[in-house]
Every structure is written in structure tokens, then in C-alpha cells.
Scaffold this motif. Structure first.
Motif, PDB file in Angstrom:
ATOM      1  N   PRO A   1     -33.685  16.086 -39.798  1.00  0.00           N
ATOM      2  CA  PRO A   1     -32.808  16.182 -40.970  1.00  0.00           C
ATOM      3  C   PRO A   1     -31.318  16.177 -40.581  1.00  0.00           C
ATOM      4  CG  PRO A   1     -34.522  17.874 -41.055  1.00  0.00           C
ATOM      5  CD  PRO A   1     -34.571  17.251 -39.695  1.00  0.00           C
ATOM      6  N   ASN A   2     -30.526  15.567 -41.441  1.00  0.00           N
ATOM      7  CA  ASN A   2     -29.106  15.383 -41.162  1.00  0.00           C
ATOM      8  C   ASN A   2     -28.246  16.228 -42.092  1.00  0.00           C
ATOM      9  OD1 ASN A   2     -29.146  13.167 -39.123  1.00  0.00           O
ATOM     10  ND2 ASN A   2     -30.356  12.207 -40.739  1.00  0.00           N
ATOM     11  N   VAL A   3     -27.183  16.741 -41.531  1.00  0.00           N
ATOM     12  CA  VAL A   3     -26.255  17.569 -42.305  1.00  0.00           C
ATOM     13  C   VAL A   3     -24.842  17.024 -42.078  1.00  0.00           C
ATOM     14  CG1 VAL A   3     -25.242  19.883 -42.515  1.00  0.00           C
ATOM     15  CG2 VAL A   3     -27.716  19.628 -42.166  1.00  0.00           C
TER      16      VAL A   3
ATOM     17  N   GLY B   1     -27.697  12.051 -50.316  1.00  0.00           N
ATOM     18  CA  GLY B   1     -28.791  11.079 -50.328  1.00  0.00           C
ATOM     19  C   GLY B   1     -29.247  10.838 -48.902  1.00  0.00           C
ATOM     20  N   CYS B   2     -29.794   9.672 -48.661  1.00  0.00           N
ATOM     21  CA  CYS B   2     -30.194   9.289 -47.304  1.00  0.00           C
ATOM     22  C   CYS B   2     -28.978   8.676 -46.618  1.00  0.00           C
ATOM     23  CB  CYS B   2     -31.336   8.283 -47.383  1.00  0.00           C
ATOM     24  SG  CYS B   2     -31.705   7.520 -45.799  1.00  0.00           S
ATOM     25  N   TYR B   3     -28.657   9.180 -45.430  1.00  0.00           N
ATOM     26  CA  TYR B   3     -27.487   8.677 -44.703  1.00  0.00           C
ATOM     27  C   TYR B   3     -27.832   7.484 -43.802  1.00  0.00           C
ATOM     28  CZ  TYR B   3     -24.837  12.685 -46.284  1.00  0.00           C
ATOM     29  OH  TYR B   3     -24.182  13.590 -47.075  1.00  0.00           O
ATOM     30  N   GLY B   4     -29.089   7.084 -43.825  1.00  0.00           N
ATOM     31  CA  GLY B   4     -29.493   5.957 -42.988  1.00  0.00           C
ATOM     32  C   GLY B   4     -29.774   6.349 -41.550  1.00  0.00           C
ATOM     33  N   PHE B   5     -29.846   7.654 -41.293  1.00  0.00           N
ATOM     34  CA  PHE B   5     -30.143   8.135 -39.939  1.00  0.00           C
ATOM     35  C   PHE B   5     -31.457   8.912 -39.941  1.00  0.00           C
ATOM     36  CE2 PHE B   5     -25.309   8.738 -40.023  1.00  0.00           C
ATOM     37  CZ  PHE B   5     -25.051   7.475 -39.515  1.00  0.00           C
ATOM     38  N   CYS B   6     -32.438   8.400 -40.671  1.00  0.00           N
ATOM     39  CA  CYS B   6     -33.682   9.165 -40.838  1.00  0.00           C
ATOM     40  C   CYS B   6     -34.340   9.478 -39.493  1.00  0.00           C
ATOM     41  CB  CYS B   6     -34.663   8.398 -41.706  1.00  0.00           C
ATOM     42  SG  CYS B   6     -33.946   7.814 -43.240  1.00  0.00           S
ATOM     43  N   HIS B   7     -34.205   8.569 -38.507  1.00  0.00           N
ATOM     44  CA  HIS B   7     -34.836   8.795 -37.201  1.00  0.00           C
ATOM     45  C   HIS B   7     -34.188   9.957 -36.457  1.00  0.00           C
ATOM     46  CE1 HIS B   7     -31.455   6.115 -36.695  1.00  0.00           C
ATOM     47  NE2 HIS B   7     -31.456   6.285 -35.391  1.00  0.00           N
TER      48      HIS B   7
ATOM     49  N   VAL C   1     -27.016  18.315 -47.159  1.00  0.00           N
ATOM     50  CA  VAL C   1     -28.245  18.100 -46.393  1.00  0.00           C
ATOM     51  C   VAL C   1     -28.933  16.907 -47.037  1.00  0.00           C
ATOM     52  CG1 VAL C   1     -30.432  19.113 -45.662  1.00  0.00           C
ATOM     53  CG2 VAL C   1     -28.443  20.591 -45.989  1.00  0.00           C
ATOM     54  N   CYS C   2     -29.260  15.900 -46.236  1.00  0.00           N
ATOM     55  CA  CYS C   2     -29.849  14.697 -46.837  1.00  0.00           C
ATOM     56  C   CYS C   2     -31.214  15.031 -47.445  1.00  0.00           C
ATOM     57  CB  CYS C   2     -29.958  13.577 -45.811  1.00  0.00           C
ATOM     58  SG  CYS C   2     -31.116  13.903 -44.491  1.00  0.00           S
ATOM     59  N   LYS C   3     -31.608  14.228 -48.396  1.00  0.00           N
ATOM     60  CA  LYS C   3     -32.863  14.544 -49.100  1.00  0.00           C
ATOM     61  C   LYS C   3     -33.759  13.324 -49.304  1.00  0.00           C
ATOM     62  CE  LYS C   3     -31.323  13.971 -53.804  1.00  0.00           C
ATOM     63  NZ  LYS C   3     -30.696  14.555 -54.927  1.00  0.00           N
ATOM     64  N   GLY C   4     -33.599  12.326 -48.438  1.00  0.00           N
ATOM     65  CA  GLY C   4     -34.522  11.195 -48.510  1.00  0.00           C
ATOM     66  C   GLY C   4     -35.925  11.625 -48.097  1.00  0.00           C
ATOM     67  N   MET C   5     -36.886  10.768 -48.344  1.00  0.00           N
ATOM     68  CA  MET C   5     -38.293  11.121 -48.090  1.00  0.00           C
ATOM     69  C   MET C   5     -38.553  11.458 -46.623  1.00  0.00           C
ATOM     70  SD  MET C   5     -39.683  11.251 -50.892  1.00  0.00           S
ATOM     71  CE  MET C   5     -41.376  11.496 -50.393  1.00  0.00           C
ATOM     72  N   ASP C   6     -37.985  10.679 -45.719  1.00  0.00           N
ATOM     73  CA  ASP C   6     -38.264  10.907 -44.295  1.00  0.00           C
ATOM     74  C   ASP C   6     -37.781  12.283 -43.854  1.00  0.00           C
ATOM     75  OD1 ASP C   6     -39.363   8.481 -44.118  1.00  0.00           O
ATOM     76  OD2 ASP C   6     -37.882   7.617 -42.750  1.00  0.00           O
ATOM     77  N   CYS C   7     -36.585  12.624 -44.250  1.00  0.00           N
ATOM     78  CA  CYS C   7     -36.038  13.899 -43.795  1.00  0.00           C
ATOM     79  C   CYS C   7     -36.696  15.067 -44.521  1.00  0.00           C
ATOM     80  CB  CYS C   7     -34.523  13.903 -43.921  1.00  0.00           C
ATOM     81  SG  CYS C   7     -33.755  12.812 -42.701  1.00  0.00           S
ATOM     82  N   LYS C   8     -37.123  14.860 -45.759  1.00  0.00           N
ATOM     83  CA  LYS C   8     -37.899  15.914 -46.430  1.00  0.00           C
ATOM     84  C   LYS C   8     -39.169  16.176 -45.622  1.00  0.00           C
ATOM     85  CE  LYS C   8     -36.829  15.954 -51.380  1.00  0.00           C
ATOM     86  NZ  LYS C   8     -36.798  17.358 -51.741  1.00  0.00           N
TER      87      LYS C   8
END
Ligand code: FES
Length: 118
Positions: A54-56, A45-51, A8-15
Motif C-alpha cells: 500500500p502507498n501513502v 485513488g490508485c497511484y499506479g504503484f500497486c506493485h 492512502v491509496c484505495k485501489g483493489m490491489d492495495c486493498k
């Protein structure tokens, strides 16, 4: 039965969009199905798909050692068996664990499109 790695990504946007709750739901549901020994769950990490977060990302665990330099924690690799789920919620995550992990049936309706633009 297959073995999996689920991140599960954990960048700021998805958090900000609830990725912590998605991760918690994954852990709970893996335990509930007795599937935790067959699925390593961790934060990518961040997969670059923040928009679309959350991404899995779920990949089949082939026993290959995870290489910290390979980029697999922040991009799709196109490996056989790799599945990308976008706009995840705890409810969707529970279904993915119940069907994809516990029954080897990926949930196609939740697949993300990596080419989707913002
Ligand atoms: S933080 Fe989730 S894809 Fe960027």
C-alpha cells in the motif's frame, strides 16, 4: 507547526495488500498524538504503484483547495514537501504519523522510489 494532507491509496490491489488497515492505523495514530486537526487523512485513488503498495502520499497543506480534476489523488505531483511512502504496514504508518506528522520529520527509510519497476 506544519499542516499536512495524508492519503492512502484505495485501489483493489492495495486493498488486497492491507491498505484499509494502514488507513485505520493512520487515523488512530493521528488521534493518539492529538494531530488530527493538523492533518487531513483521506483515501486517494490508485497511484499506479500497486506493485509497491500500500502507498501513502503526504503533502504539506498550504491551504490550497483540493481540486478534484488536478490528478493529485492518483499521481505524484512533484510539489515541494510531497513525500511518497511505499510498502506501508500499520506499524510503519504509526511511525510515519509519530515522526513525520507529529514532529515534522519525514521517515526517509520508508520513502518509495516511483521509478522502481515491477
Ligand atoms: S491501488 Fe495502490 S497504487 Fe494502485
Amino acid at each position: 507547526m506544519k499542516r499536512y494532507r495524508l492519503s492512502v491509496c484505495k485501489g483493489m490491489d492495495c486493498k488486497g495488500n492491507g491498505s484499509d488497515a494502514v488507513f485505520a492505523a493512520a487515523k488512530e495514530e493521528l488521534a493518539r498524538h492529538g494531530a488530527a486537526p493538523r492533518c487531513e487523512a483521506y483515501r486517494g485513488g490508485c497511484y499506479g504503484f500497486c506493485h509497491m503498495g500500500p502507498n501513502v502520499v503526504i503533502r504539506e497543506d498550504t491551504g490550497r483547495k483540493r481540486d478534484p480534476l488536478s490528478g493529485e489523488d492518483y499521481q505524484l505531483m512533484g510539489w515541494p514537501g510531497e513525500v511518497y511512502y511505499s510498502r506501508m504496514t500499520p506499524e510503519k504508518m504509526r511511525r510515519v504519523v509519530a515522526e513525520h506528522i507529529a514532529q515534522d520529520q519525514p521517515v526517509r527509510e520508508f520513502f518509495g522510489d516511483p521509478d522502481e519497476q515491477e
